[in-house]
Enzyme design. Sequence first.
Site, mmCIF file in Angstrom:
data_model
loop_
_atom_site.group_PDB
_atom_site.id
_atom_site.type_symbol
_atom_site.label_atom_id
_atom_site.label_comp_id
_atom_site.label_asym_id
_atom_site.label_seq_id
_atom_site.Cartn_x
_atom_site.Cartn_y
_atom_site.Cartn_z
ATOM 1 N N GLY A 12 15.125 34.224 -54.143
ATOM 2 C CA GLY A 12 16.588 33.193 -54.917
ATOM 3 C C GLY A 12 16.690 31.749 -55.449
ATOM 4 O O GLY A 12 17.190 31.175 -55.194
ATOM 5 N N SER A 13 15.542 31.056 -55.538
ATOM 6 C CA SER A 13 14.895 30.325 -55.974
ATOM 7 C C SER A 13 16.167 29.697 -57.419
ATOM 8 O O SER A 13 16.458 28.789 -57.655
ATOM 9 C CB SER A 13 13.410 29.626 -56.304
ATOM 10 N N ASN A 14 16.423 31.392 -57.787
ATOM 11 C CA ASN A 14 17.302 31.312 -59.104
ATOM 12 C C ASN A 14 18.697 31.273 -58.315
ATOM 13 O O ASN A 14 19.137 29.657 -59.061
ATOM 14 C CB ASN A 14 17.219 32.401 -60.020
ATOM 15 N N LEU A 84 17.186 43.678 -58.403
ATOM 16 C CA LEU A 84 16.436 44.233 -58.337
ATOM 17 C C LEU A 84 16.875 46.081 -58.866
ATOM 18 O O LEU A 84 16.460 47.152 -58.752
ATOM 19 C CB LEU A 84 15.457 44.974 -58.143
ATOM 20 N N ILE A 87 22.664 48.682 -61.909
ATOM 21 C CA ILE A 87 23.808 48.146 -60.903
ATOM 22 C C ILE A 87 24.074 49.625 -62.089
ATOM 23 O O ILE A 87 24.366 49.930 -63.368
ATOM 24 C CB ILE A 87 23.975 46.774 -62.543
ATOM 25 N N ASN A 101 22.100 38.940 -66.516
ATOM 26 C CA ASN A 101 21.326 39.386 -65.432
ATOM 27 C C ASN A 101 20.006 37.807 -66.680
ATOM 28 O O ASN A 101 20.105 37.466 -68.100
ATOM 29 C CB ASN A 101 19.842 40.771 -66.241
ATOM 30 N N HIS A 103 15.501 38.396 -67.405
ATOM 31 C CA HIS A 103 14.718 38.661 -66.878
ATOM 32 C C HIS A 103 13.254 37.953 -67.984
ATOM 33 O O HIS A 103 13.914 36.462 -68.622
ATOM 34 C CB HIS A 103 14.342 39.893 -68.396
ATOM 35 N N ASP A 144 17.682 46.480 -69.178
ATOM 36 C CA ASP A 144 17.116 45.557 -70.366
ATOM 37 C C ASP A 144 17.790 45.289 -71.354
ATOM 38 O O ASP A 144 16.971 44.933 -72.275
ATOM 39 C CB ASP A 144 15.771 44.963 -69.912
HETATM 40 C C1 GAR Z 1 12.922 35.834 -61.554
HETATM 41 O O1 GAR Z 1 11.943 35.570 -62.427
HETATM 42 C C2 GAR Z 1 13.847 36.223 -62.377
HETATM 43 O O2 GAR Z 1 13.555 36.876 -64.031
HETATM 44 C C3 GAR Z 1 12.968 37.843 -61.955
HETATM 45 O O3 GAR Z 1 13.100 37.958 -60.821
HETATM 46 C C4 GAR Z 1 12.472 36.490 -60.336
HETATM 47 C C5 GAR Z 1 13.114 36.513 -58.870
HETATM 48 O O4 GAR Z 1 13.409 34.808 -58.362
HETATM 49 N N1 GAR Z 1 14.163 39.240 -63.069
HETATM 50 C C6 GAR Z 1 13.104 40.432 -62.859
HETATM 51 O O5 GAR Z 1 12.416 40.843 -62.522
HETATM 52 C C7 GAR Z 1 15.033 41.087 -63.611
HETATM 53 N N2 GAR Z 1 13.741 42.458 -64.021
HETATM 54 P P1 GAR Z 1 13.603 34.716 -57.560
HETATM 55 O O6 GAR Z 1 14.223 35.010 -56.132
HETATM 56 O O7 GAR Z 1 13.271 33.250 -57.150
HETATM 57 O O8 GAR Z 1 15.364 33.581 -58.667
#
Ligand code: GAR
Length: 192
Positions: A12-14, A84, A87, A101, A103, A144
Amino acid sequence: MKNLLILASGSGSNAENIARYFSKHKSIRVAAIGSNKTKAYVLERAKQFQIPTFTFSNSDLREPEAGSFWEPYEIDYIILAGFLLKIPEWLIHKFTDRIINIHPALLPQYGGKGMYGMHVHQAVYDNREKQSGITIHLVNEQYDEGRIIFQANTELTAEDQPNDIAQKIHALEYQYFPAVIEDYIQSHSIDS
Ligand code: GAR
């Protein structure tokens, strides 16, 4: 006020970066964070922003009744930040053009089922790509394949290992994702 629901399955850093960006925003706020993993670190990260969280199972999400998890928050947009699960159609129809989303690659390359997180960076590494990037897109019924609203790329060197690629991609995500969400919502709200 436009209310965002962030869905995330992992660290969840994003999600944290988005929550921080909108924490003092005049018209957009993160109203809730949901996860399909009860131990996802994103649930910890939410606490510092006093954002309510909830969890649900994979089968919960397949049924329209799952909407009751976030009903109290009057959600306008759903942001997938490392989420992941696929949806389901009922949710896509309910939130048409309102699910965004991110990617961690330059779609249409390195997309589709099984392509997430480190799997993507490993594949980019294995193919000796000279660049990778991020894609921010709307969500439709196909993994995607929804309309792309933003892409940014970064150069890769021969020395970059999958972990280095992941770091470069995360840096791009932190730099752009919140502002792209903000721009999209502000222009979409005017249109609709
Ligand atoms: C992110 O890099 C995001 O782009 C990716 O998961 C990571 C989550 O990082 N998403 C996918 O691969 C979706 N297909 P986070 O939990 O640190 O935000």
